[in-house]
Write a protein that holds these residues in place. Structure first.
Motif, PDB file in Angstrom:
ATOM      1  N   PRO A   1       4.225   6.255   1.785  1.00 25.89           N
ATOM      2  CA  PRO A   1       2.982   5.651   2.264  1.00 25.89           C
ATOM      3  C   PRO A   1       1.794   6.320   1.564  1.00 25.89           C
ATOM      4  N   ILE A   2       0.884   5.515   1.037  1.00 29.24           N
ATOM      5  CA  ILE A   2      -0.211   6.063   0.230  1.00 29.24           C
ATOM      6  C   ILE A   2      -1.108   6.982   1.051  1.00 29.24           C
ATOM      7  N   GLU A   3      -1.249   6.694   2.340  1.00 29.92           N
ATOM      8  CA  GLU A   3      -2.153   7.499   3.157  1.00 29.92           C
ATOM      9  C   GLU A   3      -1.589   8.897   3.422  1.00 29.92           C
ATOM     10  N   GLN A   4      -0.322   9.106   3.053  1.00 31.21           N
ATOM     11  CA  GLN A   4       0.254  10.437   3.253  1.00 31.21           C
ATOM     12  C   GLN A   4       0.171  11.292   2.008  1.00 31.21           C
TER      13      GLN A   4
ATOM     14  N   GLU B   1       0.826  -1.195   0.000  1.00 29.63           N
ATOM     15  CA  GLU B   1       0.000   0.000   0.000  1.00 29.63           C
ATOM     16  C   GLU B   1       0.867   1.256   0.000  1.00 29.63           C
ATOM     17  N   SER B   2       1.984   1.176  -0.678  1.00 33.53           N
ATOM     18  CA  SER B   2       2.846   2.354  -0.798  1.00 33.53           C
ATOM     19  C   SER B   2       3.127   2.632  -2.264  1.00 33.53           C
TER      20      SER B   2
ATOM     21  N   GLN C   1       2.137  -4.414   6.128  1.00 32.45           N
ATOM     22  CA  GLN C   1       1.794  -3.730   4.877  1.00 32.45           C
ATOM     23  C   GLN C   1       0.839  -2.571   5.135  1.00 32.45           C
ATOM     24  N   LYS C   2      -0.105  -2.800   6.030  1.00 27.10           N
ATOM     25  CA  LYS C   2      -1.066  -1.740   6.362  1.00 27.10           C
ATOM     26  C   LYS C   2      -0.338  -0.549   6.974  1.00 27.10           C
TER      27      LYS C   2
ATOM     28  N   GLU D   1       2.726   0.255   6.559  1.00 23.87           N
ATOM     29  CA  GLU D   1       3.554   0.916   5.544  1.00 23.87           C
ATOM     30  C   GLU D   1       2.753   1.934   4.750  1.00 23.87           C
ATOM     31  N   ALA D   2       1.426   1.724   4.710  1.00 25.29           N
ATOM     32  CA  ALA D   2       0.581   2.676   3.990  1.00 25.29           C
ATOM     33  C   ALA D   2       0.432   3.979   4.756  1.00 25.29           C
ATOM     34  N   TYR D   3       0.734   3.967   6.048  1.00 33.47           N
ATOM     35  CA  TYR D   3       0.489   5.152   6.872  1.00 33.47           C
ATOM     36  C   TYR D   3       1.753   5.847   7.357  1.00 33.47           C
TER      37      TYR D   3
END
Lengths: 562, 98
Positions: free
Chosen positions: A258-261, A244-245, B24-25, B27-29
């Protein structure tokens, strides 16, 4: 009564029970969520979901069913019951809530109306499912550890029927219901940034706004940029996905983000984006925008669901010439007046400069005056062009003594720009275009239907329309400031090919930095009396534009530079 | 909307498959600081969202530790750590150019 509404059922798809909760909370919330399908999950929503996952089982041996999915054709409802338990030979519905309960006269715990109707709905669905009566529902309020009891009697059934009928009625209307009168509901509502209830109320009591604006309670408008905008300017960049990056591969190595950023990914030039990365961005609601190497906005992509009602309203409104003219007048007036204010502001203490551009100022002032009484779009465009000509003639005067001659413009040239200043202007305008395009898509409007620019144009006319509001404030002001601070190097920041001038790699990075910083700067909206960032102002203007044809006209294009 | 703060998030996940998903989760944040320690700059809505998403992945035998750091605590992180930890002290910029 039931028979008549079963006939309706064949038309409307079943309704979520949660939607009834929204309906009783605020009809406008119901409409935005269920009809326009705008859903914003805030902290409370996630905390609520987690509560439902965490709720521990009882210590006794009572038979229990958890997370039971139910639906009923007769009621036209479906939903998931938190828990059903056998108590004294009867089934009892349990519903868990994070908040506090309502208190009766003797401080006894009572259910809120919206929670009650939700519990009643689950109970009648269960009755149908089990084929036996469910006489009671219990709502557990976790914040104050209280349980409210709800009787499932005839009154409850009638209330539920009324709510379902009302919901069906709202689902078949095109206009949004009015903002609720109870302001306290809005402070906890996750959709407040979309609904903009305060702006709406502002209109209702406009006479009082003058005193409001100076009050310290007028809070700061939150920035809508909680995340980073990622600009990829490296020429051999390759954006791909890992888990998810996002991974940006360049000649200097890989960078993992990181995608959420990330809120938007902007590709400048020929960087590649893999399909996997596009899928990830679409899934996470991250916009992608492509700009040409020379800095023209090429395309933008946002995963925005088709908001049918919004589009229908926009088409209806902008198909009417009188509407278009009214909006165009406000727009052009705002644009020219901002240009005028900027010229006046920057020569306030310099009499010599002021005298030099006085003829231009006079003519622009004339255009401002005429624009509010202009009879047609053609005249408006003429006035806009006339003002622009004067404005760009006056602009070089604002550059300081120490600015090198290479950076001084000779009029406005574009496609292609023929001097350094014009190259900078054009580059900034495409950054504005990308930003406005993103806001329009996010709000859910159709970018191809504008009111000042004609729909035949290849670029999105609504984007071009709204850009006019921000050219001066978002780009010309910071740009002239930076030129005067001698932040641009005449050689390294530009690349010159014959008569054409572009920004170099370095120059582009600088321009993006300048623009992004400007977006973060805050500004006090004269009408709202609130401070907000320019980034937020762009989004706000799009939402106010939509309000012009939904419920409350008169707020669009009202802000001015000071 | 609430301000963003650094959060130190650490976990013990007792199954390799779930472990990978949790990592992985996260890493998204945010960024991985050590093997099962992450550093995320989050506001309250995002923290709640992350917490809920992790809840979906983890089971009762797994552990999660979230340590919110106030700005002044985060500012003192570089003093007591090895390596370049200067990024704790400054807020994340609103854009990034690559």
């Amino acid at each position: 009564m039931i028979v008549s509404s079963t006939a309706d059922r064949s038309i409307d798809p079943p309704l979520r029970v949660m939607a009834l909760h929204a309906l009783l909370y605020c009809e406008r919330l119901f409409y935005l969520e269920e009809v326009e399908e705008i859903r914003v999950a805030d902290a409370n929503v996630y905390a609520g979901r987690r509560l439902h996952d965490d709720v521990a089982g009882l210590d006794d041996e009572t038979p229990e069913k958890r997370s039971l999915e139910l639906s009923s054709d007769q009621w036209g409802l479906f939903g998931k019951v938190d828990a059903v338990r056998r108590r004294d030979g009867k089934w009892v519905v349990y519903e868990h809530k994070r908040g506090r309960c309502r208190r009766g006269d003797n401080k006894e715990p009572l259910a809120w109306d919206s929670d009650r109707i939700q519990a009643v709905a689950y109970a009648v669905l269960l009755e149908e499912h089990f084929g036996e009566s469910v006489p009671e529902a219990r709502i557990r309020y976790h914040a104050d550890k209280a349980t409210a009891f709800v009787q499932i009697d005839q009154q409850a059934r009638d209330d539920l029927r009324t709510a379902v009928t009302r919901a069906d009625h709202l689902r078949n209307t095109v206009g949004r219901p009015a903002v609720t009168e109870n302001e306290r509901l809005c402070t906890r509502c996750s959709l407040a940034p979309v609904c903009l209830p305060e702006e709406e109320r502002l209109l209702e009591n406009r006479g009082e706004t003058a005193s409001d604006t100076s009050s310290p309670e007028a809070g700061a408008y939150p920035s809508n940029r909680e995340r980073q905008t990622l600009h990829v300017t490296a020429q051999k960049a390759y954006v791909t996905r890992r888990g998810e990056s996002l991974v940006v591969k360049t000649e200097e190595g890989d960078q993992v983000l990181p995608i959420e950023q990330v809120d938007t990914l902007v590709i400048h030039g020929h960087g590649q984006v893999t399909t996997q990365a596009i899928h990830l961005c679409a899934w996470k609601g991250v916009g992608i925008e492509w700009m040409s190497y020379g800095g023209r906005f090429t395309a933008g992509l946002t995963n925005s669901p088709g908001r049918v009602q919004q589009r229908i309203r926009q088409y209806r409104a902008l198909a009417r010439p009188d509407n278009c003219l009214r909006l165009a007048k406000a727009l052009v007036h705002c644009k020219i007046e901002n240009q005028l204010k900027y010229l006046l502001r920057s020569t306030r203490s310099e009499a010599a400069k002021r005298e030099q551009i006085q003829p231009s100022i006079d003519r622009i002032r004339e255009c401002v005056k005429k624009s509010s009484s202009s009879p047609s779009l053609e005249t408006l465009r003429g006035l806009e062009g006339m003002a622009a000509k004067q404005y760009f003639a006056a602009l070089p005067v604002l550059l300081g003594q120490s600015v090198p001659d290479e950076l001084r413009p000779t009029g406005r040239t574009r496609r292609p720009p023929t001097d350094r200043f014009n190259a900078l202007l054009s580059y900034g305008y495409s950054l504005i275009q990308a930003t406005v395009h993103r806001s329009i898509t996010e709000v859910g409007l159709e970018a191809s239907l504008g009111f000042l620019h004609q729909p035949r144009s290849a670029a999105h006319p609504l984007v071009l329309d709204l850009m006019e509001l921000f050219r001066t404030s978002l780009w010309e002001v910071p740009l002239i400031g930076s030129v005067n601070r001698l932040q641009w190097k005449t050689d390294e920041d530009f690349s010159i090919a014959g008569a054409q001038v572009w920004l170099s790699q370095e120059g582009r990075k600088k321009a993006i930095g300048l623009f992004e910083q400007r977006l973060q700067e805050s500004y006090k909206h004269p009408l709202m009396g609130k401070s907000l960032t320019f980034a937020r102002l762009v989004e706000l203007e799009v939402r106010l534009l939509e309000k012009e044809w939904t419920e409350s006209p008169g707020l669009f294009a009202q802000w001015r530079l000071r | 909307m609430s301000a963003k703060h650094w959060h130190l998030i650490s976990y013990d996940v007792r199954d390799p498959k779930r472990l990978r998903k949790v990592a992985q989760k996260l890493e998204a944040y945010g960024n991985r600081v050590q093997y099962s320690v992450f550093r995320c700059r989050l506001d309250r809505p995002t923290l709640e969202k992350l917490h809920w998403e992790l809840n979906q992945l983890m089971t009762g035998e797994d552990d999660l530790l979230v340590i919110p750091l106030c700005p002044s605590c985060a500012g003192r992180v570089p003093i007591h750590s090895t390596g370049d930890q200067s990024s704790w002290a400054e807020p994340l910029p609103s854009f990034r150019v690559i």
